[in-house]
Design an enzyme around this catalytic site. Structure first.
Site, short mmCIF file in Angstrom:
data_model
loop_
_atom_site.label_atom_id
_atom_site.label_comp_id
_atom_site.label_asym_id
_atom_site.label_seq_id
_atom_site.Cartn_x
_atom_site.Cartn_y
_atom_site.Cartn_z
N HIS A 143 0.97 -1.21 -0.09
CA HIS A 143 -0.11 0.18 -0.09
C HIS A 143 1.09 1.22 -0.04
O HIS A 143 0.65 2.30 -0.63
CB HIS A 143 -0.95 0.31 1.11
CG HIS A 143 -1.50 1.17 1.58
ND1 HIS A 143 -3.20 1.45 1.07
CD2 HIS A 143 -1.28 2.26 2.05
CE1 HIS A 143 -3.42 2.55 1.54
NE2 HIS A 143 -2.53 3.23 1.96
N GLU A 144 1.89 1.18 0.85
CA GLU A 144 2.80 2.45 0.90
C GLU A 144 3.41 2.52 -0.22
O GLU A 144 3.73 3.87 -0.90
CB GLU A 144 3.79 2.33 2.38
CG GLU A 144 2.78 2.27 3.54
CD GLU A 144 1.63 3.52 3.70
OE1 GLU A 144 2.14 4.67 3.09
OE2 GLU A 144 0.93 3.31 4.41
N HIS A 147 1.49 4.39 -2.96
CA HIS A 147 1.52 5.60 -2.71
C HIS A 147 2.74 6.43 -3.44
O HIS A 147 2.56 7.46 -4.20
CB HIS A 147 1.68 6.26 -1.22
CG HIS A 147 0.21 6.28 -0.51
ND1 HIS A 147 -0.98 6.78 -1.02
CD2 HIS A 147 -0.16 5.70 0.43
CE1 HIS A 147 -1.95 6.76 -0.33
NE2 HIS A 147 -1.51 5.97 0.71
N GLU A 219 -6.27 6.94 -1.30
CA GLU A 219 -6.39 5.86 -0.07
C GLU A 219 -6.99 4.50 -1.05
O GLU A 219 -6.48 3.31 -1.03
CB GLU A 219 -6.89 6.11 1.15
CG GLU A 219 -6.18 6.90 1.94
CD GLU A 219 -4.85 6.28 2.12
OE1 GLU A 219 -4.58 5.24 2.54
OE2 GLU A 219 -3.83 7.14 2.11
#
Length: 292
Positions: A143-144, A147, A219
């Site tokens: 997930h990071e 980003h 997100e």
């Protein structure tokens, strides 16, 4: 330490504003007259983007100092070794440069920051290893990394700069129009400052709501990116576990909330509700052919 960082940031912002104005006036001969639309707009642009850009370029340093992140230069144990190798694998799959990897003491959470996709920092809290299996932590890392790959830090900075510019511009433009004037048509300085300050507060509220709407949107995209990189199981069950913890036990400091893996719904929420994120992950995973 937090107060020192805050003061240093504000000093840097003010210095950059004055330096930019000095260069425009001394080198380019451009006089910034707030009484003109063009002068006010240029000044608004300088003020609006100075803080946003400095925050972006100092983001890694601020995160390390503010969160007490210890960057892993050489893994000291098997867990740190696994963490570095996992980030390296995900970064390679995402097509970005290897980020710095760090650990901080705090509630179960993680974040990514940095001024570009090839010079980022990915950090996780040490408590994540007590709460989650490695597969779930890998989902959080995916997930990071998403980003970083999506350039979310840069996009948020540009959006914040634009919003800051318009807040500064319209608050002062409207104040010039409605502030009382003397017989010669000169605006009352005290009334002008009071009105512009009040308008800036009101417009900032709406600007923040817009910025947080975009934060919630990104997100969802980062969750989908995690599914692409690592499959749906890790990120899905990681979020499900985090959703069972009281929010006061996982919240990051205010200046890092938008960069964390998890946040909670309020008027200015940086993250969507976990339930909606889980539903979106399941929907997106099915579209990619996963069963979850």
């Amino acid at each position: 330490m937090g107060i020192v960082l805050f003061l240093l940031m504000n000093i840097a912002v003010m210095a950059s504003i004055y330096l930019t104005i000095f260069i425009l006036e001394a080198v380019f001969g451009l006089r910034l007259d707030q009484q003109t639309i063009s002068g006010l707009l240029i000044l608004s642009f300088i003020v609006g983007f100075s803080g946003a850009l400095i925050s972006l370029f100092m983001s890694k340093t601020m995160a390390k100092m503010g969160m007490g992140v210890r960057v892993i230069d050489e893994p000291a144990n098997p867990i740190e070794g696994w963490l570095v190798k996992t980030v390296e694998k995900l970064a390679k799959e995402a097509g970005i440069g290897m980020p710095e990897v760090g650990i901080f003491d705090g509630p179960p959470n993680a974040f990514a920051t940095g001024w570009n996709r090839n010079d980022a920092l990915v950090a996780v809290s040490s408590s994540m290893f007590d709460l989650m299996e490695k597969e779930e932590i890998e989902g959080v890392l995916a997930h990071e990394i998403s980003h970083v790959k999506n350039g979310d830090m840069i996009t948020m900075t540009l959006l914040q700069g634009v919003l800051n510019t318009f807040v500064f511009f319209f608050s002062r433009l409207i104040a010039q129009i409605i502030a009382p004037k003397d017989e010669e048509g000169n605006v009352s300085p005290m009334a002008y400052m009071a009105i512009s300050f009040a308008l800036e507060i009101v417009l900032t509220i709406f600007a923040t709501m817009l910025a947080m709407w975009f934060s919630r949107y990104r997100e969802y995209r980062a969750d989908e990116g995690a599914v692409k990189l690592d499959g749906p199981q890790g990120i899905y069950y990681a979020l499900a576990k985090l959703g069972q913890i009281p929010k006061e036990q996982v919240a990051l400091p205010a200046n890092m909330k938008a960069f964390g893996i998890v946040g909670f719904l309020d008027l200015f929420a940086s993250h969507p509700p976990i339930e909606k994120r889980l539903e979106n992950i399941k929907r997106y995973a099915r579209e990619l052919g996963y069963k979850i």
